[in-house]
Design an enzyme around this catalytic site. Structure first.
Site, PDB file in Angstrom:
ATOM      1  CD1 TRP A   1      -2.130  -2.617   1.333  1.00  0.00           C
ATOM      2  CD2 TRP A   1      -3.062  -1.649  -0.002  1.00  0.00           C
ATOM      3  NE1 TRP A   1      -2.973  -3.245   0.907  1.00  0.00           N
ATOM      4  CE2 TRP A   1      -3.594  -2.383  -0.405  1.00  0.00           C
ATOM      5  CE3 TRP A   1      -3.342  -0.073  -1.181  1.00  0.00           C
ATOM      6  CZ2 TRP A   1      -4.583  -3.254  -0.638  1.00  0.00           C
ATOM      7  CZ3 TRP A   1      -4.798  -0.268  -1.509  1.00  0.00           C
ATOM      8  CH2 TRP A   1      -4.743  -1.941  -1.948  1.00  0.00           C
TER       9      TRP A   1
ATOM     10  CG  ASP B   1      -3.939   4.882   3.332  1.00  0.00           C
ATOM     11  OD1 ASP B   1      -4.326   4.116   4.638  1.00  0.00           O
ATOM     12  OD2 ASP B   1      -3.022   3.928   2.545  1.00  0.00           O
TER      13      ASP B   1
ATOM     14  CE  LYS C   1      -8.904  -2.090   4.247  1.00  0.00           C
ATOM     15  NZ  LYS C   1      -8.578  -3.398   3.838  1.00  0.00           N
TER      16      LYS C   1
END
Lengths: 363, 363
Positions: free
Chosen positions: A103, A174, A198
């Protein structure tokens, strides 16, 4: 199936049953207005109230100080990867990134793709991204407009345990896969963003928490929908927002509050993760944890077995026993249990028991 | 409120009651899997099936020929306004736009903002955007990469009754507010796009139908999330899609199919619109239709009263009688009834009756 699955999906992921039941109850008619929340105007007083209440709940739960804006955006973290350099990297300025895995890589590669200068401030590539770099290894480029970190890597299963002090350089994180899993000192960050799917709600909305000084003097000749300033000035109502996703985030935040807030989430998350990590650590090598113990994630618990064959057998039997989402990410293989806030303790107990049982039968 | 509101919202807007009830029924558990549709992975077989089925339903309902891709995107039509020129306007090429009002203007202004050359192929500014330009007035720039039209203007309440023949120049239409309201010959279009929150479902997803030759040789150095090619290559699963919005679109498409398809929608929509337009036209000037009769929209029916005071009184009494969303757009004032596919005939009958009643009491 008569009962709920043991849902260990990596995202979209488990939602609290109480939230789903509440959403179900009021799906056809919201608050006695003769319409669903999906059918009302985003300019209505009902939606404006929901928008504001959701911001306030997040402020309260995360202890967000004054001077931050909370935005509800679309396009996931993937859109933030472009918006951050496009908004914040003026000519001559550099984006510093800590490279912790897939990511983080997507984030800095997007900045490069768009022609910006990128500096890798630290990388755990030498450790195959199975640990978070030491904070004192992070070297921020002197021309940095920001340092970007990925607070939790869902694929490797690693998580920052502490955050770097970046002085005057804005720290951007993030937190898509670990927001609200534990208390965070928001004042250390210039910006925190997270796709909802999530710990916050269903997919379809991305939350950005941005310190107001970052919103000054931003470029205006980039796509309007990618301008933080536009969304900030319009209180996330520049165009039609993803109403139902914001509504679901609202319900999830209320559920966190009713269940003791972020401190209580952390306590439960630590207990849940301990059940699984103990099953790994006490297995005498039958299960092999992927992440370095000091970098282990509370959210994504990754492990392997001696062979891919055994892993396949584990997944197959686990599925038959009602477990969902235990397959590791297709890029790395292995196994992964994602134990986000909404995954109940009972599911983790069941998984730990299943792991011990499987070990006994296959040793 | 014991009964459903008469929902004339402009968007987000009314959804079919049967769709809401079905969604309610399976909100906590989707198809016996022990999880909500919101809790499953977008890489799961259940979501892949939903993704495919929704594309197939749209193909069938709209008669989309082979050779078109159907994409599920985020960011609304507002994001398309940027994506279209960024993807399709190579250096030296021009974007031609028909200027029919506020939404058309947003589309071409975004192209200009991003440094592209824009040509206004026709405009109804001289008519205050209360009519659609004659098709033979449209002058397409010879270097055009496309001609862009807004098939229905929600604010003015105007709608293309026929579409221009553009020869070899790709015709691109923003059908956000009238997709599926009547049959359309898709083969005339190179691209059709629509935010879902009027005729397709709740907000949060945008549908783009793109002819495959347009997807060749597109620029790669624009933000990844704004690249049609990326979404096409990944079958709209490059990143986490807005799962619940796509699910709701799926249910709405099934509802259209079960209710006779787009032909039946048109029949009902014409009957619904006639009720309201008749109440206007037979009012001897008490109600003044905003759009020129030949350009009147089936979806957004705009009208005025003799004074703003009377309009306020109309709205107040209408609200008390259970009508929602009748206030005109804040930029133009007046009144607007948005009678999308999901607005039942009964609601339009009630509104026509209310209008006649109000006229009688206030003449």
């Amino acid at each position: 199936m008569d009962k709920r699955a043991y849902n260990f999906n990596a995202g979209p992921a488990a939602l609290p049953l109480a939230v789903l039941e509440r959403a179900q109850q009021e799906l056809v008619e919201y608050k006695g207005i003769g319409m669903s929340i999906m059918e009302i105007s985003h300019r209505s007083k009902e939606y404006e109230a929901l928008n504001t209440e959701t911001q306030e709940l997040l402020k309260e739960l995360m202890g967000i100080p004054d001077g931050y804006q909370i935005l509800f955006l679309q396009g996931g973290a993937s859109s933030q990867f472009a918006m951050i350099p496009m908004n914040f990297l003026k000519p001559g300025r550099v984006g510093s990134y800590v490279h912790t895995g897939a990511w983080a890589e997507k984030a800095y590669k997007e900045a490069k793709l768009l022609g910006h200068e990128v500096h890798i401030a630290a990388t755990s590539e030498a450790h195959d991204f199975m640990q978070i770099p030491e904070l004192n290894e992070i070297e921020i480029h002197p021309d940095s407009a920001y340092l970007h970190i990925t607070s939790n890597e869902t694929i490797g299963g690693t998580q920052f345990q502490e955050y770097p002090n970046t002085g005057n350089v804005p720290l951007i994180a993030d937190m898509s896969s670990d927001i609200l899993c534990r208390p965070v000192d928001v004042s250390k960050f210039a910006m925190i963003y997270a796709g909802a799917q999530k710990n916050l709600g269903p997919s379809g909305v991305t939350i950005a928490i941005i310190r107001e000084d970052l919103l000054q003097d931003l470029p205006k000749n980039i796509p309007t929908m990618l301008r933080y300033e536009i969304h900030s000035t319009n209180n996330s109502l520049y165009n039609t927002p993803p109403v139902y996703s914001v509504y679901m985030v609202n319900l999830v935040l209320k559920w966190i509050k009713e269940n003791g807030g972020v401190e209580a989430m952390e306590q439960t998350n630590r207990a849940k993760a301990k059940l699984i990590y103990d099953a790994i650590d006490e297995s005498k090598g039958f299960y092999i944890g992927c992440a370095a113990p000091a970098s282990r994630s509370l959210m994504n618990l990754t492990f392997r077995l001696a062979s891919e064959e055994l892993e396949k057998s584990f997944i197959k039997q686990a599925e038959a026993a009602g477990f969902v989402g235990l397959k590791g990410h297709r890029s790395v293989g292995g196994l992964r249990a994602s134990a986000y806030n909404a995954v109940p303790m009972e599911a983790c107990e069941a998984l730990a028991n299943f792991m011990r049982d499987f070990q006994q039968k296959n040793s």
